[in-house]
Motif scaffolding. Structure first.
Motif: not given
Length: 216
Positions: A40-44, A87-92, A122-134
């Motif tokens: 939720s914080i990532v979204d904000e 979670r996104v892989m389960a969706r796919i 999906e909370p946090g997905f828009r800003g983080l996705r699968v964390g590849d940018q970390l």
């Protein structure tokens, strides 16, 4: 496109080293609450401004509880990225297995649509996705987050439609994912529902690229 089919290990999510693995339901619930708070914080405010103190406050936990599981904010974000990945892989996979899809092209379009839906829901997905940018360093065996997603997509398409699970196929899917990720991330940069023009370009041109470079 002809390519020799190769056998590879099943793609697994990026590993995250927690300080303490939850072994009881209460601990699992506490960890889930921390990740939900982080999402939720990532979204904000985005990933750059997130702090462990903010996560503790949002989750109603002590800072010591956060550090019990996560040595720092990066590991916390990596754990959230790993959860997003699963979670996104389960969706796919659910999208590809949808009986309404009669061929691999329909299934792939549905799968890509499910990723776009994850950006919206999906909370946090828009800003983080699968964390590849970390951390852009390769994962074990030289794979990346996108290559893991591509491998799982091809595995699901092979299981459902008998498509060729080859290195060439996986590369084409990974390249398509890289292009789509850039366009879709831009679409959701300032609009939580996504800019339709960027989404349309991603859907049309990435789909065409994959279809043109895979000889199924």
């Amino acid at each position: 496109m002809s390519a020799q089919t190769t056998t590879r290990d099943t793609a697994t999510e990026p590993a995250v080293s927690l300080r303490n693995e939850p072994v009881q339901a209460r601990s699992t619930a506490r960890l889930t609450a921390l990740l939900d708070a982080a999402a939720s914080i990532v979204d904000e405010v985005g990933i750059e401004r997130l702090t462990t103190a903010m996560v503790a406050e949002r989750a109603g936990a002590s800072i010591g509880t956060v550090y019990r599981y996560f040595p720092d904010r990066i590991v916390l974000l990596q754990a959230l990225g790993s959860r997003n990945f699963e979670r996104v892989m389960a969706r796919i996979v659910d999208a590809i297995d949808d009986p309404a899809n009669e061929n691999w092209r329909d299934a792939l379009r549905t799968a890509f649509a499910s990723v776009i839906d994850a950006y919206r829901t999906e909370p946090g997905f828009r800003g983080l996705r699968v964390g590849d940018q970390l951390d852009l360093r390769p994962l074990p065996n030289g794979r990346t987050h996108k290559s893991l997603v591509a491998e799982r997509i091809v595995e699901a398409l092979a299981a459902r439609f008998g498509v060729e699970n080859s290195q060439a196929t996986r590369f084409t899917l990974e390249a398509g994912l890289e292009m789509s990720d850039a366009l879709v991330a831009r679409a959701f940069l300032t609009n939580p529902q996504g800019d339709d023009d960027f989404i349309s370009v991603s859907t049309t041109h990435v789909g065409s690229f994959i279809a043109e470079n895979i000889g199924w």
